[in-house]
Design a protein around this motif. Sequence first.
Motif, PDB file in Angstrom:
ATOM      1  N   LEU A 159       1.200  -1.680  -0.064  1.00 13.68           N
ATOM      2  CA  LEU A 159      -0.046  -0.220   0.278  1.00 13.68           C
ATOM      3  C   LEU A 159       0.688   1.188   0.093  1.00 13.68           C
ATOM      4  O   LEU A 159       0.461   2.211  -1.145  1.00 13.68           O
ATOM      5  CB  LEU A 159      -1.209  -0.102   0.937  1.00 13.68           C
ATOM      6  CG  LEU A 159      -2.225   1.018   0.909  1.00 13.68           C
ATOM      7  CD1 LEU A 159      -2.867   0.882   0.112  1.00 13.68           C
ATOM      8  CD2 LEU A 159      -2.877   0.904   2.335  1.00 13.68           C
ATOM      9  N   PRO A 160       1.848   1.150   0.649  1.00 16.97           N
ATOM     10  CA  PRO A 160       2.643   2.447   0.363  1.00 16.97           C
ATOM     11  C   PRO A 160       2.924   2.839  -0.654  1.00 16.97           C
ATOM     12  O   PRO A 160       3.537   3.999  -1.491  1.00 16.97           O
ATOM     13  CB  PRO A 160       4.122   2.574   1.537  1.00 16.97           C
ATOM     14  CG  PRO A 160       3.872   1.412   2.595  1.00 16.97           C
ATOM     15  CD  PRO A 160       2.416   0.995   1.773  1.00 16.97           C
ATOM     16  N   ALA A 193       0.113   4.408  -2.444  1.00 16.74           N
ATOM     17  CA  ALA A 193      -0.504   5.683  -1.977  1.00 16.74           C
ATOM     18  C   ALA A 193       0.894   6.659  -2.540  1.00 16.74           C
ATOM     19  O   ALA A 193       0.665   7.963  -2.947  1.00 16.74           O
ATOM     20  CB  ALA A 193       0.314   5.718  -0.734  1.00 16.74           C
ATOM     21  N   THR A 243      -9.850   4.542   0.339  1.00 21.89           N
ATOM     22  CA  THR A 243      -8.678   4.185   0.022  1.00 21.89           C
ATOM     23  C   THR A 243      -7.727   5.072   0.724  1.00 21.89           C
ATOM     24  O   THR A 243      -7.007   5.262   1.866  1.00 21.89           O
ATOM     25  CB  THR A 243      -8.224   4.598  -1.410  1.00 21.89           C
ATOM     26  OG1 THR A 243      -8.981   3.966  -2.222  1.00 21.89           O
ATOM     27  CG2 THR A 243      -6.558   4.521  -1.136  1.00 21.89           C
ATOM     28  N   GLN A 244      -8.646   6.025   1.550  1.00 20.92           N
ATOM     29  CA  GLN A 244      -8.291   6.874   2.445  1.00 20.92           C
ATOM     30  C   GLN A 244      -7.614   6.672   3.716  1.00 20.92           C
ATOM     31  O   GLN A 244      -6.449   6.623   4.466  1.00 20.92           O
ATOM     32  CB  GLN A 244      -8.870   8.476   2.393  1.00 20.92           C
ATOM     33  CG  GLN A 244      -8.291   9.313   1.447  1.00 20.92           C
ATOM     34  CD  GLN A 244      -9.237  10.389   1.416  1.00 20.92           C
ATOM     35  OE1 GLN A 244      -9.767  10.969   2.210  1.00 20.92           O
ATOM     36  NE2 GLN A 244      -9.476  10.910   0.520  1.00 20.92           N
ATOM     37  N   ILE A 291      -4.660   4.285   3.645  1.00 14.54           N
ATOM     38  CA  ILE A 291      -3.948   5.279   4.014  1.00 14.54           C
ATOM     39  C   ILE A 291      -2.941   5.058   5.045  1.00 14.54           C
ATOM     40  O   ILE A 291      -1.990   5.189   5.432  1.00 14.54           O
ATOM     41  CB  ILE A 291      -3.502   5.663   2.150  1.00 14.54           C
ATOM     42  CG1 ILE A 291      -3.341   5.541   0.726  1.00 14.54           C
ATOM     43  CG2 ILE A 291      -1.906   6.536   2.823  1.00 14.54           C
ATOM     44  CD1 ILE A 291      -3.963   6.403  -0.380  1.00 14.54           C
ATOM     45  N   SER A 305      -2.269   2.620   6.903  1.00 16.53           N
ATOM     46  CA  SER A 305      -1.128   1.962   6.772  1.00 16.53           C
ATOM     47  C   SER A 305       0.236   3.217   7.557  1.00 16.53           C
ATOM     48  O   SER A 305       1.274   2.529   7.654  1.00 16.53           O
ATOM     49  CB  SER A 305      -0.845   2.055   5.122  1.00 16.53           C
ATOM     50  OG  SER A 305       0.811   1.474   4.520  1.00 16.53           O
ATOM     51  N   GLN A 306       0.253   4.405   7.016  1.00 13.43           N
ATOM     52  CA  GLN A 306       1.057   4.684   8.046  1.00 13.43           C
ATOM     53  C   GLN A 306       1.597   4.802   9.289  1.00 13.43           C
ATOM     54  O   GLN A 306       2.157   4.899   9.450  1.00 13.43           O
ATOM     55  CB  GLN A 306       1.093   6.874   7.571  1.00 13.43           C
ATOM     56  CG  GLN A 306       1.008   7.058   5.734  1.00 13.43           C
ATOM     57  CD  GLN A 306       0.053   8.308   5.572  1.00 13.43           C
ATOM     58  OE1 GLN A 306      -0.762   8.511   6.240  1.00 13.43           O
ATOM     59  NE2 GLN A 306       0.320   8.354   4.085  1.00 13.43           N
TER      60      GLN A 306
END
Length: 401
Positions: free
Chosen positions: A188-189, A192, A206-207, A210, A213-214
């Motif tokens: 995912l990164p 992004a 998706t936001q 993300i 993921s962060q």
Amino acid sequence: MSKDNLTLYRWQAVDPPGSLQYGESLCSQPQELLTELIQSGLQPVTIKKIHKLRSGQWKNRERIAFIRQLATLLKTGLPLLPSLKLLASDHSLPAWRCVLGDMVKQVNEGQPLSGVMLQYQQVFPAIYPQVIAIGELTGQLENCCLQLAMQQEQVQSLQKRVKKALRYPLIVMTLALLITLLMLTLVLPEFAKIYASFDAELPWFTQLLIAASQWVVSYGIVGMLLTAGGCAAYIHYWHPQEKWRWREQQCQLKLPIINKLIRYGCLCQLFQTLVLTQHAGMTLSAGLQAAEAAMSHLPYKRAVGQLALRLAEGRPLHKALDESPLFSSLCQQLVRIGEESGSLDSLLQKLAQWHSEQAHELAESLAQKIEPLMMLFMGVIVGGLVIAMYLPIFNLGAAMN
């Protein structure tokens, strides 16, 4: 005297003729082993600690193998002491060789086998010396050993089936978690970075991923360390405490399907133990005490202890069963019929067999029932991640058209 907190030592010593002897011993302290060697006429050369033994290291399959082999040797007409010597010399595990060697020594000195077993509470659960003691008193030691081995084999078989049934969903959930973490941290990164170059608003799904993921990339290691530390603290500090295990097992009794497996397993173990103790000649009250000592599930352990107390107060067993919610109406009804008709032994056998069959059937069908749910779970997790990653591309293509 109870022999707990034992440590396995390997030693070398010189005998009076000057020959080098070596062996293994179980002792609480090395000083005890040193004294024992000197009293035996040996001059110690080296004493090496191998490892400390805990109750979990004494496996049930090894106990069952020992008691069944002992029953077989006794059935052939071999006396107890030569049978123990043969089993001690042929055993592949050093700790068991030491225990059986000490049994040989004490039985040779006139101690009963049941009394020696009582000293090794970590090795032999309470039901072992109790049934062996009945065999010694009645002169039917070989039959008692055989019945004990059969009962323990049935309990072990049921436990294996239950563990096998629960293992599949745990493996699937673990795989789903690993796939999710890999996609959040590695895949995912990269997506992004690509989406950042589009300079377009991303779908909310998706936001959300993300952002997750962060967070995982930034704080994942700290979170994993805290989780691992919490699990280790629970396993080594809280879980051994009885009050925590009580809460955990009480919660298990509230889980759908799982609670049936636990109930069937505990009731099967209870009635199998009662059948065994009845055949061995023990009273019903003593059989309940043996079942309580053998029970590892704390709520059922307490319930069986309360049955023994009510029985001591003069109440019949079927009424004592009716006062606890952990025992089904079927148990109460069949026990009442057995007490009124004088055929309690046969009905206890039927109850043990019925609960065993129910537990086996439920364990075998559990994987089949859970498999579609697990596949759906995996599909939702993996599919959701894939959709979240490719949804902006679909939206971008639609916008360009």
